[in-house]
Design a protein around this motif. Structure first.
Motif, PDB file in Angstrom:
ATOM      1  N   HIS A 142     -91.765  49.486  -1.432  1.00 15.70           N
ATOM      2  CA  HIS A 142     -91.023  48.732  -2.436  1.00 15.70           C
ATOM      3  C   HIS A 142     -91.170  49.383  -3.811  1.00 15.70           C
ATOM      4  O   HIS A 142     -90.176  49.547  -4.537  1.00 15.70           O
ATOM      5  N   ASN A 191     -89.587  53.035  -3.733  1.00 19.72           N
ATOM      6  CA  ASN A 191     -88.136  52.920  -3.627  1.00 19.72           C
ATOM      7  C   ASN A 191     -87.513  52.464  -4.941  1.00 19.72           C
ATOM      8  O   ASN A 191     -86.462  52.964  -5.354  1.00 19.72           O
ATOM      9  N   ALA A 192     -88.172  51.521  -5.611  1.00 15.85           N
ATOM     10  CA  ALA A 192     -87.670  51.047  -6.903  1.00 15.85           C
ATOM     11  C   ALA A 192     -87.658  52.181  -7.920  1.00 15.85           C
ATOM     12  O   ALA A 192     -86.691  52.344  -8.688  1.00 15.85           O
ATOM     13  N   ILE A 201     -84.831  54.732  -6.959  1.00 13.00           N
ATOM     14  CA  ILE A 201     -83.498  54.218  -7.287  1.00 13.00           C
ATOM     15  C   ILE A 201     -83.254  54.271  -8.792  1.00 13.00           C
ATOM     16  O   ILE A 201     -82.149  54.601  -9.249  1.00 13.00           O
ATOM     17  N   MET A 251     -80.175  42.226   1.435  1.00 10.56           N
ATOM     18  CA  MET A 251     -80.957  43.455   1.564  1.00 10.56           C
ATOM     19  C   MET A 251     -80.470  44.319   2.716  1.00 10.56           C
ATOM     20  O   MET A 251     -80.481  45.552   2.626  1.00 10.56           O
ATOM     21  N   LEU A 257     -78.888  46.959   0.412  1.00  9.26           N
ATOM     22  CA  LEU A 257     -79.994  47.901   0.237  1.00  9.26           C
ATOM     23  C   LEU A 257     -80.092  48.894   1.399  1.00  9.26           C
ATOM     24  O   LEU A 257     -80.110  50.113   1.179  1.00  9.26           O
ATOM     25  N   SER A 297     -78.185  52.269   0.904  1.00  4.83           N
ATOM     26  CA  SER A 297     -79.042  53.452   0.793  1.00  4.83           C
ATOM     27  C   SER A 297     -78.608  54.534   1.787  1.00  4.83           C
ATOM     28  O   SER A 297     -78.564  55.722   1.446  1.00  4.83           O
ATOM     29  N   ILE A 311     -75.378  49.009  -6.009  1.00  7.02           N
ATOM     30  CA  ILE A 311     -76.824  48.925  -5.842  1.00  7.02           C
ATOM     31  C   ILE A 311     -77.494  48.530  -7.155  1.00  7.02           C
ATOM     32  O   ILE A 311     -78.445  47.728  -7.156  1.00  7.02           O
ATOM     33  N   PHE A 328     -77.050  44.894  -7.524  1.00  2.93           N
ATOM     34  CA  PHE A 328     -77.958  44.221  -6.593  1.00  2.93           C
ATOM     35  C   PHE A 328     -79.374  44.175  -7.149  1.00  2.93           C
ATOM     36  O   PHE A 328     -80.053  43.140  -7.068  1.00  2.93           O
ATOM     37  N   VAL A 329     -79.838  45.293  -7.710  1.00  3.48           N
ATOM     38  CA  VAL A 329     -81.196  45.347  -8.261  1.00  3.48           C
ATOM     39  C   VAL A 329     -81.361  44.340  -9.391  1.00  3.48           C
ATOM     40  O   VAL A 329     -82.370  43.625  -9.467  1.00  3.48           O
ATOM     41  N   HIS A 349     -81.475  40.949  -7.902  1.00  5.32           N
ATOM     42  CA  HIS A 349     -82.741  40.834  -7.167  1.00  5.32           C
ATOM     43  C   HIS A 349     -83.892  40.491  -8.116  1.00  5.32           C
ATOM     44  O   HIS A 349     -84.717  39.619  -7.813  1.00  5.32           O
TER      45      HIS A 349
END
Length: 231
Positions: free
Chosen positions: A19, A22-23, A26, A130, A134, A138, A188, A191-192, A195
């Protein structure tokens, strides 16, 4: 009044590490990708003394490889980890109770429902988002990114053989791939942002931990309301 439900260990260390990595990947990909698509003004002086766009492109490519390696590791842990590690990869789309949970979460986020349901793992709406944004987002970015990268590497490269050779003709031309690659990046990014907002909101209003859970792995509850993970 009954005591709150006991804490439950949900997210194992590999999931939490993925997590975080990946954050970061991105974030680097989004910023560097934006600058590649909309370059900053050329610096003053001899071109040979500047390599700014080169560094930006390198950061983009490096973060792309980190994204790929991280996703491969995460896919492995979906197999090796606990049941919560698999949720975002295998949503129970054929179960009516799952969709009932999705609608309930939509009503809760829209301030229509008075209270949310408790979940040990992700709630159904989070699983749905997700999985399709995600996970599949991705994968789309990885495939199209390697297709564009392989075009620059040339026809003798493995990137061209595995991705460019069939993806570029599928989309028609590389400019169309560029456009879709850029567009999905914005999906994305949106979405982030959502999120992050939802995680903070749920941490404050839902009666169960969110932010601390992704740090230490433990889900804690503020009341004795039963969980609804039977989906």
């Amino acid at each position: 009044m009954s005591a709150p439900l006991a804490p439950v260990y949900v997210y194992e260390l590999p999931v939490r590490l993925w997590h975080a990595v990946n954050a970061l990947a991105i974030t680097v990909l989004a910023v560097s990708g934006y600058l590649i698509a909309s370059p900053i003004p050329s610096p003053v002086g001899e071109a040979s003394e500047h390599f700014l766009m080169g560094y930006i492109r390198f950061a983009h490519f490096a973060a792309g490889y980190v994204l790929v390696i991280g996703l491969l590791g995460r896919l492995y842990w979906a197999y090796a980890g606990n049941e919560h590690a698999r949720q975002i990869f295998f949503p129970p789309l054929l179960q009516a109770h799952f969709w009932d949970g999705v609608l309930q979460e939509v009503r809760w986020y829209a301030f229509i429902a008075k209270a949310p349901r408790h979940y040990i793992g992700h709630n159904p709406l989070a699983i749905l988002a997700m999985h399709f944004v995600l996970v599949w987002g991705s994968l789309f970015m990885i495939f199209t990114g390697f297709a564009l990268y392989g075009e620059g590497e040339g026809q003798g490269s493995w990137q061209y053989a595995l991705f460019s050779s069939w993806l570029l003709p599928l989309f028609g031309d590389s400019q169309t791939v560029h456009t879709w690659h850029h567009l999905v990046m914005w999906f994305i990014v949106c979405f982030v942002l959502i999120h992050i907002y939802v995680a903070v909101r749920e941490d404050k209003l839902s009666g169960q931990s969110m932010l601390s859970t992704i740090v230490n792995g433990w889900r804690t509850f503020k009341d004795d309301k039963p969980v609804d993970d039977a989906h």
